[in-house]
Structure formats: structure tokens, C-alpha cells
Scaffold this motif. Structure first.
Motif, short mmCIF file in Angstrom:
data_model
loop_
_atom_site.label_atom_id
_atom_site.label_comp_id
_atom_site.label_asym_id
_atom_site.label_seq_id
_atom_site.Cartn_x
_atom_site.Cartn_y
_atom_site.Cartn_z
N TYR A 303 24.35 -39.51 41.40
CA TYR A 303 24.62 -38.44 42.34
C TYR A 303 23.62 -38.50 43.50
N PRO A 304 24.04 -38.03 44.67
CA PRO A 304 23.02 -37.75 45.69
C PRO A 304 22.07 -36.69 45.13
N PRO A 305 20.78 -36.88 45.22
CA PRO A 305 19.84 -35.99 44.52
C PRO A 305 19.64 -34.64 45.18
N GLY A 306 20.06 -34.48 46.43
CA GLY A 306 19.91 -33.18 47.08
C GLY A 306 18.46 -32.81 47.33
N SER A 307 18.19 -31.52 47.30
CA SER A 307 16.88 -31.02 47.71
C SER A 307 15.69 -31.51 46.89
N PRO A 308 15.82 -31.86 45.61
CA PRO A 308 14.67 -32.46 44.93
C PRO A 308 14.14 -33.69 45.64
N LYS A 407 22.49 -47.14 34.94
CA LYS A 407 22.85 -47.50 36.31
C LYS A 407 21.57 -47.54 37.14
N ARG A 408 21.59 -48.34 38.19
CA ARG A 408 20.39 -48.54 39.00
C ARG A 408 20.23 -47.49 40.10
N GLY A 409 21.28 -46.65 40.33
CA GLY A 409 21.19 -45.74 41.46
C GLY A 409 21.26 -46.53 42.76
N LYS A 410 20.85 -45.91 43.86
CA LYS A 410 20.89 -46.63 45.14
C LYS A 410 19.80 -46.13 46.07
N VAL A 411 19.05 -47.07 46.60
CA VAL A 411 18.08 -46.80 47.66
C VAL A 411 18.46 -47.70 48.83
N PRO A 412 18.94 -47.14 49.93
CA PRO A 412 19.40 -47.97 51.05
C PRO A 412 18.25 -48.71 51.72
N GLN A 438 20.80 -36.51 50.90
CA GLN A 438 22.21 -36.81 51.10
C GLN A 438 22.30 -38.26 51.56
N GLY A 439 23.22 -38.57 52.42
CA GLY A 439 23.30 -39.93 52.92
C GLY A 439 23.65 -40.93 51.83
N GLU A 440 22.94 -42.05 51.86
CA GLU A 440 23.28 -43.16 50.95
C GLU A 440 22.45 -43.19 49.68
N VAL A 441 21.56 -42.24 49.48
CA VAL A 441 20.70 -42.25 48.30
C VAL A 441 21.47 -41.73 47.08
N LEU A 442 21.38 -42.47 45.96
CA LEU A 442 21.97 -42.04 44.70
C LEU A 442 20.92 -42.15 43.60
N MET A 443 20.91 -41.16 42.69
CA MET A 443 19.98 -41.18 41.56
C MET A 443 20.68 -40.70 40.30
N THR A 444 20.25 -41.23 39.17
CA THR A 444 20.74 -40.76 37.87
C THR A 444 19.81 -39.66 37.37
N PRO A 445 20.26 -38.82 36.45
CA PRO A 445 19.37 -37.78 35.91
C PRO A 445 18.07 -38.32 35.33
N ILE A 446 18.11 -39.49 34.68
CA ILE A 446 16.86 -40.02 34.12
C ILE A 446 15.92 -40.47 35.24
N THR A 632 29.21 -35.22 47.52
CA THR A 632 28.24 -35.21 48.60
C THR A 632 27.37 -34.00 48.41
N LEU A 633 26.32 -33.89 49.19
CA LEU A 633 25.34 -32.84 48.95
C LEU A 633 25.50 -31.65 49.85
N LYS A 634 25.30 -30.48 49.28
CA LYS A 634 25.38 -29.23 50.03
C LYS A 634 24.01 -28.87 50.57
N VAL A 635 24.00 -28.20 51.71
CA VAL A 635 22.76 -27.73 52.31
C VAL A 635 22.13 -26.68 51.41
N ASP A 636 20.81 -26.77 51.20
CA ASP A 636 20.11 -25.78 50.39
C ASP A 636 20.09 -24.42 51.06
N SER A 637 20.02 -23.39 50.25
CA SER A 637 19.91 -22.05 50.80
C SER A 637 18.70 -21.35 50.24
N THR A 638 17.94 -20.73 51.07
CA THR A 638 16.75 -20.02 50.64
C THR A 638 17.12 -18.87 49.72
N LYS A 639 16.41 -18.74 48.62
CA LYS A 639 16.58 -17.68 47.64
C LYS A 639 17.92 -17.73 46.90
N GLN A 640 18.78 -18.68 47.26
CA GLN A 640 20.06 -18.79 46.58
C GLN A 640 20.19 -20.11 45.86
#
Length: 641
Positions: A303-308, A407-412, A438-446, A632-640
Motif C-alpha cells: 500500500y502507499p504508506p500515507g502519513s506515516p 513482497k519488496r514494496g517499492k521505492v522509486p 503517496q506517489g510511487e512509494v509502496l510498503m507492506t505492513p511488516i 491511493t492515499l487520502k490527505v490527512d486531516s488534523t484531529k480526524q
């Protein structure tokens, strides 16, 4: 001298040949044994597989006796097939099919006719087996699961196929082998060594005793016991929290890289893949293309890792010295980076590193990323430099853990963007989505879990692994080798403070656990799927990473819940609960626990092809999203978020 050379060579060669013939015919009985195979019966004694324990010594997997009915086709004589089939509850057609298959394998060697009889089936047939010449029992050891969770960790055992028999002479028809999980990874350790007995037969095919007084016989050696790094209690608890949800949870002990929990949901009771119903049940699991209970989301879902990912953006910027912790950017509910291009943000006002993290400000990290890429005249060089920093955290590659899938994930890299923009000079603004995961970065939970464990360690990690101890042996040295990132240790402290303040003032302030200093980061992933040929947006995925305590961390964790909404909605509460369960062995945030256990996402999953009714073999519902989805990744929201 030359006249003597040829006769000398002939004499030496003839002497060596005679010595070899004498050895083979008089001293060594190996070929004699092979030539007498027609008068010798080979019996195998199968050892018990090694037991599997958790990190605290709790027994997870033991053994139970099982019996295969073996057949030697050429020894079949005067079989009453009607009585035989009635005893075993099979049809005559099944009987004929199995005998023909055995003949194809070998008319004179034993092969499995009917596998894995239980004790009662064995007892019923044992009384009359003397009437069916050419058939005999082979005792084996099957798994006996002491728990109803952890199926993705254990794997299962199954019969070897002909291809493997040809490849590995150790295995014979009917032998069992570990598949998936630790059963596959540690097969040679767990299986032990089978014993062999050679039985002499007379001209009437009657057994008359051991061949050569047992000279060639060997005894079975039981498989070695192993201790896993898994904590059985939080593994069970994690699976319980994920009922009626889909996703993955990975928990790691930061100081060692030991995997404390590896949860995939939905899962199944490992006991259903034992016994004569194993094949039928496995087929049901395998063909469940909706839930995919055999698909380990913790290791395989990318998955795209999002805000982390903002954690890494900030650390790289500090290392590249394009910002310090006081560098300020002003947010006006978003960031305009090109005509008509606007990255939304729920924050506003001035942001520095600390509140940029705990408010998850997109504007702050977009500006930071532009400085990282803009530091160098060559954008491709800057991208590769950024990429190398990420790879030092173990991203974009197989991590080397001791489980057979991943899976290896993806680092562009610059090559990635050269293929995307072959005739276009891209810039930092072109790929600005990378700044917020977002973009082209992909990461697995591990990989997410290992990333946050590395942050907890202030810049180093050990390869995640699931083996803690092997009786009579040591674990692979690669699991005790430290990997150091390209980020200096001094830059982790301000980042850790920001992650701590996520719980104090930021997007996880409602998830605090009294008395435990937790550092964490929320994330939210948009979820799209094709339904009826149309691209439809479904409920967002919920992501959370955390570690605790802040000082001397004992656990690092990553959670991804498909269609779970904001990071603080489901994934965040699960993180707080799992951390408290591990550190205190009890739960005080019963409000969070009640909320998570009461959440069912089955209706969300029903939008992708319909919900299957839970079958009798499930411990959690078959309710996962089809892997044909795109995210794809959603924009983070403060306090939500």
C-alpha cells in the motif's frame, strides 16, 4: 624409459580396476543390497515433528498419531474389493483409480492408498487388514494444534508431490512436508530424520527377519523443537480485534527485531488443514477469491504508506540539512504547487517539525520535500539520493526475514521516473505526492513496522524474524546483525518528540493509555475498485504506526485495516490496545476495546462482489476485498486522521 611408460600405465590402471571390483563385490554390500531389492522389504519409521512453542514457552503445535494405508501393487492377491471398499467407505471406482495411480508410481514399491486415518478408522480396519495382502499400515505423525489462531504463522503439512520426490531423494511417496509459514521455513529442522529397516523375505514372499541382522537399519531421529518470537497472547488478541475486518497487524520488539505478532485477517483455524478433510478444506480456502484467507496481508499487501511516511520525509530533510527542527512553513489549508494543482490540508498557520508531525500538516512536508529534491542541480541525482536514504530503512527490497513469502514494496528511483517521463524534465513538484506517502512509494505492513521500530531505536534495526530458539542449534547470524540507517542518531530525538505529541496534542490524543508513553502516527488511504467496469471510491483504509514506551521501547507496531476510515478510527485504537496488552497483560481502555470489537466492516466489503456467508470451517469471516482493487492515499486531516 619411453618403452616402459605405456606398460606401466596399463598395469596401474588394471590394478586400480581390480581393486575397485574387489571392493564392490567383496567388501561393499551396497550394490548387492540393491540387486536383492526384490527379496527385501523396506520399512520406514517416521519420527515426530518438532514441537512449536511461543516466546514464553507456551505450547502452540504438538503431534497426533495418524495412519496411512499403503499398497504394493504387485503383491495384491485375491482382494475382496467389495468388502474392502465397504470397510473404508470408498467406491469401487475410487479403488481402481488409486490402484492404477500406485502402479504408475511403481508396481513393486509402496505408495499411499488412503492417507491420514484417525485412531478409530485405524482400529476398524486393523482387525481385517490380514485379509488384504499387499496392503499395510504406515504410522505417521500429524500436527495437533493447541490453539485456534496463528494459521498464517504455522503453515501446514501436506504430502510431497512427484516433482519434489524426483528433486529430493530424501522424500518418498506419501511423505509429508511443511508448506507455508514456519513449517516450510524450518522444514529440515522440524521433520527430523526417518529411520529405515530392511526386512528379508523368502521365495514365498514371507518376512523372515532383518536383512544382514540389521546392518543397514537406521533409527528415526525426532525433529527439533523450536521457540517462536511470537507472543501467543497478543497474537490471539490481535486476531480477536480483527474479527469482521480485513487487514494486517505486525508487532516487533525494536531492540531485537523479533516479531511479536503477525496477524492477517481474515484467517482460519489451523486445525482444519489436518486429517482426511485437509484437501477439501484447503481447496475451499484457496478458491475464496473474495476474502483470500491464505493471503498473508501482513507480508504481502503493498500500500502507499500515507502519513506515516512523513516521518521519513522529515528525517531525510534533517540529514540533508535543508531544514532544522525550527524551520517554519505557513499552511493555508493546503499547498499550491503548480497552476491548478493544490494539495489540500486541514491545518492552518505556521508549522515547524514538531507540530508538523502531530498535526500531520501536508503543506509542511510538501515544502520539506521540495527542499530535499531541490538541494541538487540534478533532479535524477536528488531522487536517487532520497531513494538511498529510504533503502537504508529496509524499504524497497525483500527484508530477509525467515518466512517463505513476502513482497519488496517499492521505492522509486531516477530510472522509475525516466520510464514515466521519458521526454520530460520532471522536478520535485512533479513528484510532490511522495512527500506525504503517496506517489510511487509502496510498503507492506511488516516494512511499516520495521520502519517505526528503526525510529524507536534511533537509527538502527535488526532483520525481523520469527525464530527465537532452536533446540540444539543457534539461529542465523543475520538476525543478530545490526543495520544502521543513513540518518544520524541526533535527528531522531526531535522526530520522536513529535510522534509522542501525536498522542498528547495531535491526531491520536483520544487514544492515550494512562501511564504508558506511546509515540505514533496516523494515516489514511483512499480505496478505489472497479465495479461493473467503473472506478468506484470505497471507504478509506485506516493506517497506524506506533511504539512504546517512548524511552527504552519494548514494542513497535503497524496496523492496516481495509475500509477502516481515518487512522484514528480503527487502526489507532487497535495499536493502543495491543501495546497495553503486551506491556501490562491487561486492558484499562475498555472503552476502546468495546468500540473495536463492536465494529464490523462486512457491509463495506459487500460492495465488492457480495458477502459470502461464513462457513463452518471459519474462525473469522471470509470478508476481504478482492486484490484487484487499486489504492491511493487520502490527505490527512488534523484531529480526524
Amino acid at each position: 624409459m619411453r618403452k616402459l611408460l605405456l606398460p606401466t600405465l596399463i598395469i596401474i590402471a588394471a590394478s586400480l580396476l581390480l581393486i575397485r571390483i574387489f571392493y564392490l563385490q567383496v567388501i561393499n554390500d551396497t550394490f548387492k543390497l540393491k540387486s536383492e531389492n526384490n527379496a527385501i522389504k523396506i520399512k520406514y519409521d517416521y519420527p515426530e515433528r518438532g514441537y512449536i512453542f511461543d516466546r514464553n514457552g507456551k505450547l502452540l503445535v504438538a503431534n497426533q498419531a495418524s495412519y496411512d494405508i499403503m499398497v504394493i501393487p504387485r503383491e495384491l492377491k485375491n482382494i475382496d474389493t467389495l468388502e474392502f471398499c465397504q470397510l473404508l467407505n470408498i467406491t469401487k471406482e475410487d479403488y481402481i483409480k488409486k490402484i492404477e495411480k500406485a502402479k504408475v508410481y511403481s508396481p513393486r514399491l509402496p505408495s499411499v492408498f488412503l492417507p491420514q486415518l484417525n485412531k478409530s478408522e485405524f482400529a476398524a480396519f486393523q482387525e481385517k487388514i490380514r485379509k488384504f495382502e499387499g496392503f499395510y499400515f504406515q504410522k505417521r505423525s500429524l500436527r495437533d494444534y493447541e490453539v485456534d489462531f496463528g494459521a498464517n504463522i504455522f503453515g501446514f503439512i501436506t504430502q510431497v508431490n512427484e516433482r519434489l520426490i524426483e528433486k529430493n531423494p530424501y522424500y518418498k511417496s506419501g511423505d509429508l512436508i511443511g508448506r507455508q509459514g514456519v513449517e516450510e521455513s524450518y522444514e529440515e529442522i522440524l521433520r527430523g530424520i526417518k529411520g529405515v529397516k530392511y526386512i528379508q523375505k523368502d521365495k514365498y514372499n514371507r518376512e523372515i527377519g532383518s536383512y544382514k541382522d540389521g546392518k543397514y537399519d537406521t533409527i528415526a531421529v525426532q525433529g527439533e523443537d523450536i521457540n517462536l518470537t511470537i507472543d501467543a497472547e497478543i497474537q490471539r488478541y490481535g486476531e480477536q480485534l480483527m474479527i469482521n475486518k480485513r487487514g494486517g497487524i505486525v508487532a516487533i520488539e525494536p531492540k531485537t527485531g523479533e516479531i511479536l505478532a503477525l496477524v492477517t485477517a481474515p484467517s482460519y483455524d489451523p486445525a482444519i488443514l489436518v486429517g482426511r478433510q485437509r484437501s477439501k478444506n484447503y481447496t475451499l480456502l484457496y478458491h475464496d477469491s473474495i476474502a483470500k484467507p491464505l493471503y498473508d496481508r501482513g507480508l504481502l499487501a503493498e500500500y502507499p504508506p500515507g502519513s506515516p511516511f512523513k516521518i521519513l520525509t522529515g528525517l531525510i530533510a534533517l540529514q540533508e540539512e535543508v531544514i532544522d527542527e525550527h524551520t517554519t512553513f505557513v499552511c493555508h489549508h493546503g499547498f499550491s504547487y503548480a497552476p491548478g494543482r493544490f494539495m489540500k490540508c486541514h491545518g492552518s498557520g505556521p508549522h515547524q517539525l514538531n507540530n508538523g508531525i502531530y498535526n500531520s500538516c501536508n503543506t509542511y512536508f510538501a515544502n520539506v520535500y521540495l527542499r530535499i529534491i531541490g538541494k541538487y542541480k540534478s533532479t535524477p541525482y536528488a531522487v536517487d539520493n532520497w531513494s538511498n536514504h529510504l533503502k537504508s530503512f529496509g524499504l524497497g527490497q525483500f527484508m530477509g526475514y525467515d518466512l517463505p513469502t513476502g513482497k519488496r514494496g517499492k521505492v522509486p528511483t531516477s530510472k522509475t521516473y525516466k520510464s514515466i517521463y521519458p521526454n520530460w524534465n520532471y522536478s520535485g513538484k512533479t513528484i510532490i505526492s511522495n512527500s506525504i506517502g503517496q506517489g510511487e512509494v509502496l510498503m507492506t505492513p511488516i516494512q511499516l513496522a520495521n520502519m517505526i521500530a528503526t525510529v524507536a531505536n534511533e537509527g538502527y534495526y535488526y532483520t525481523p524474524h520469527i525464530i527465537k530458539k532452536i533446540k540444539g542449534a543457534s539461529i542465523d547470524k543475520k538476525f543478530t546483525t545490526k543495520h544502521v540507517t543513513t540518518i544520524d542518531k541526533k535527528y531522531f530525538k526531535p522526530m520522536i518528540q513529535g510522534l509522542f505529541d501525536v498522542y498528547n496534542y495531535g491526531t491520536a490524543s483520544s487514544l492515550r493509555v494512562e501511564g504508558i508513553d506511546i509515540c505514533g502516527k496516523t494515516g489514511t488511504a483512499e480505496n478505489f475498485a472497479k465495479i461493473g467496469g467503473k472506478r468506484v471510491q470505497l471507504k478509506d483504509h485506516s493506517i497506524f504506526v506506533a511504539f512504546a514506551p517512548k524511552d527504552n521501547p519494548k514494542i513497535a507496531i503497524a496496523i492496516l485495516v481495509e475500509n477502516g476510515g481515518f487512522g484514528a478510527t480503527i487502526a489507532g485504537p487497535i495499536a493502543s490496545l495491543m501495546i497495553e496488552k503486551y506491556l501490562r497483560k491487561k486492558i484499562t481502555r475498555v472503552d476502546l476495546e468495546k468500540r473495536v470489537l463492536g465494529i464490523s466492516l462486512r457491509d463495506q466489503y459487500a460492495k465488492l462482489g457480495g458477502m459470502k456467508e461464513a462457513s463452518a470451517i471459519e474462525t473469522t469471516p471470509k470478508d476481504s476485498i478482492s486484490r484487484k482493487e487499486t489504492s491511493t492515499l487520502k490527505v490527512d486531516s488534523t484531529k480526524q486522521n
